[in-house]
Design an enzyme around this catalytic site. Structure first.
Site, PDB file in Angstrom:
ATOM      1  N   PRO A 165       0.825  -1.211   0.000  1.00 59.98           N
ATOM      2  CA  PRO A 165       0.000   0.000   0.000  1.00 59.98           C
ATOM      3  C   PRO A 165       0.856   1.256   0.000  1.00 59.98           C
ATOM      4  O   PRO A 165       1.900   1.314   0.643  1.00 59.98           O
ATOM      5  CB  PRO A 165      -0.820  -0.128   1.289  1.00 59.98           C
ATOM      6  N   GLU A 166       0.394   2.258  -0.745  1.00 62.60           N
ATOM      7  CA  GLU A 166       1.084   3.536  -0.823  1.00 62.60           C
ATOM      8  C   GLU A 166       0.208   4.592  -0.162  1.00 62.60           C
ATOM      9  O   GLU A 166      -0.791   4.271   0.486  1.00 62.60           O
ATOM     10  CB  GLU A 166       1.411   3.844  -2.288  1.00 62.60           C
ATOM     11  N   HIS A 200      -7.192 -14.932   9.264  1.00 60.58           N
ATOM     12  CA  HIS A 200      -5.881 -14.345   9.516  1.00 60.58           C
ATOM     13  C   HIS A 200      -5.959 -13.106  10.409  1.00 60.58           C
ATOM     14  O   HIS A 200      -5.092 -12.232  10.329  1.00 60.58           O
ATOM     15  CB  HIS A 200      -5.210 -13.999   8.185  1.00 60.58           C
ATOM     16  N   ARG A 247      -0.164 -12.601   5.018  1.00 60.36           N
ATOM     17  CA  ARG A 247       1.244 -12.945   4.788  1.00 60.36           C
ATOM     18  C   ARG A 247       2.133 -12.659   5.996  1.00 60.36           C
ATOM     19  O   ARG A 247       3.330 -12.934   5.974  1.00 60.36           O
ATOM     20  CB  ARG A 247       1.754 -12.185   3.565  1.00 60.36           C
TER      21      ARG A 247
END
Length: 293
Positions: free
Chosen positions: A2-3, A96, A115
């Site tokens: 993400p930016e 998750h 992840r």
């Protein structure tokens, strides 16, 4: 990863749904998600419990919460797949969801990270140039959407470097918030190839480039960010749709929307760069000089 626009979307959601709530409890079910908090999961949970969330803050791609306890911040590393979801307490728990904070209004703030590259960590606040920042974020430069961002200072910093311009756009210590996607988009809009040397660009060209980065990130923010898969979502679990408006990133072999030439993909810093070979010509190699691509 993400930016700025994607992180700002999350920050705004936290400001709306979490600020003002008391954290009543914290449960950590995956130790890796608190590995940056060296005192461990039990310490993080104990120190957060009972605190009232005072604000949700961001600089560049970095996100944190502040509390009614002064000089303390919860730094949130989203990593490659981290999500900050606000859910009803009775909602089924995501597979998750590695950290869950119960809030005083009955909702839960859940850190979901498939992840496990992201995580939470408490850090002290320090003041840098009049702005309180978590200590791990103190070295990060202001981003183009920061009201105190100084365009001319950024241009001067870029022109002083004998470095490829895209490499500098990705350097969060020079200008923050820009990642691979929006660097390619800004370079395309400014008609600059990413391997051009920053010191060789004129001040007007650098202003145009930074203005392009500001414009494209503002447009992406209005669209909820860029979501290439279900991992990048806001606090309600909704994806952004700016992917439809990308002019460069991911468009290999598609016609340039400006001149029609097929877009190309090149390797750069273990990433992929996308550009138009006609609108963004590579810098020419001078005799005896070698150009790195």
């Amino acid at each position: 990863m993400p930016e700025l626009p994607e992180v700002e979307v999350v920050r705004r959601g936290l400001a709306e749904h979490v600020v003002g709530r008391v954290i009543e409890s914290v449960t950590v079910t995956h130790e890796r998600s608190v590995r940056r908090h060296l005192a461990g999961a039990a310490d993080l949970a104990a120190r957060l419990s009972g605190l009232t969330v005072a604000s949700a803050e961001r600089r560049g791609k970095f996100l944190w919460l502040t509390f009614d306890e002064p000089d303390l911040a919860l730094v949130v590393h989203l990593g490659m797949s981290g999500q900050m979801l606000v859910q009803p307490g009775a909602a089924p728990r995501q597979k998750h969801a590695h950290i869950t904070a119960g809030l005083s209004d009955g909702t839960q703030l859940r850190f979901v990270d498939q992840r496990t590259f992201g995580g939470w960590a408490l850090a002290p606040l320090v003041t840098v140039d009049g702005t309180p920042l978590p200590a791990p974020v103190a070295h990060i430069a202001r981003d183009p959407l920061d009201p105190r961002f100084d365009l001319e200072v950024a241009v001067t910093a870029l022109r002083a470097r004998q470095t490829e311009i895209k490499r500098l756009l990705l350097d969060q210590g020079v200008v923050s918030g820009i990642g691979n996607i929006y660097a390619d988009e800004a370079l395309w809009r400014a008609r600059v190839h990413g391997t051009r040397i920053a010191a060789g660009l004129t001040r007007p060209a650098l202003r145009t480039l930074l203005d392009a980065a500001t414009d494209v990130m503002t447009a992406a923010l209005a669209a909820g960010g860029t979501s290439f898969d279900a991992l990048y979502v806001n606090v309600n679990g909704n994806s952004g749709y700016f992917e439809r408006s990308l002019d460069a990133y991911g468009r290999v072999d598609e016609p340039c929307r400006r001149c029609g030439a097929p877009m190309v993909r090149e390797k750069f810093m273990n990433r992929s760069s996308f550009s138009c070979p006609r609108c963004q010509p590579k810098p020419r190699a001078r005799a005896g000089k070698r150009v790195t691509v």
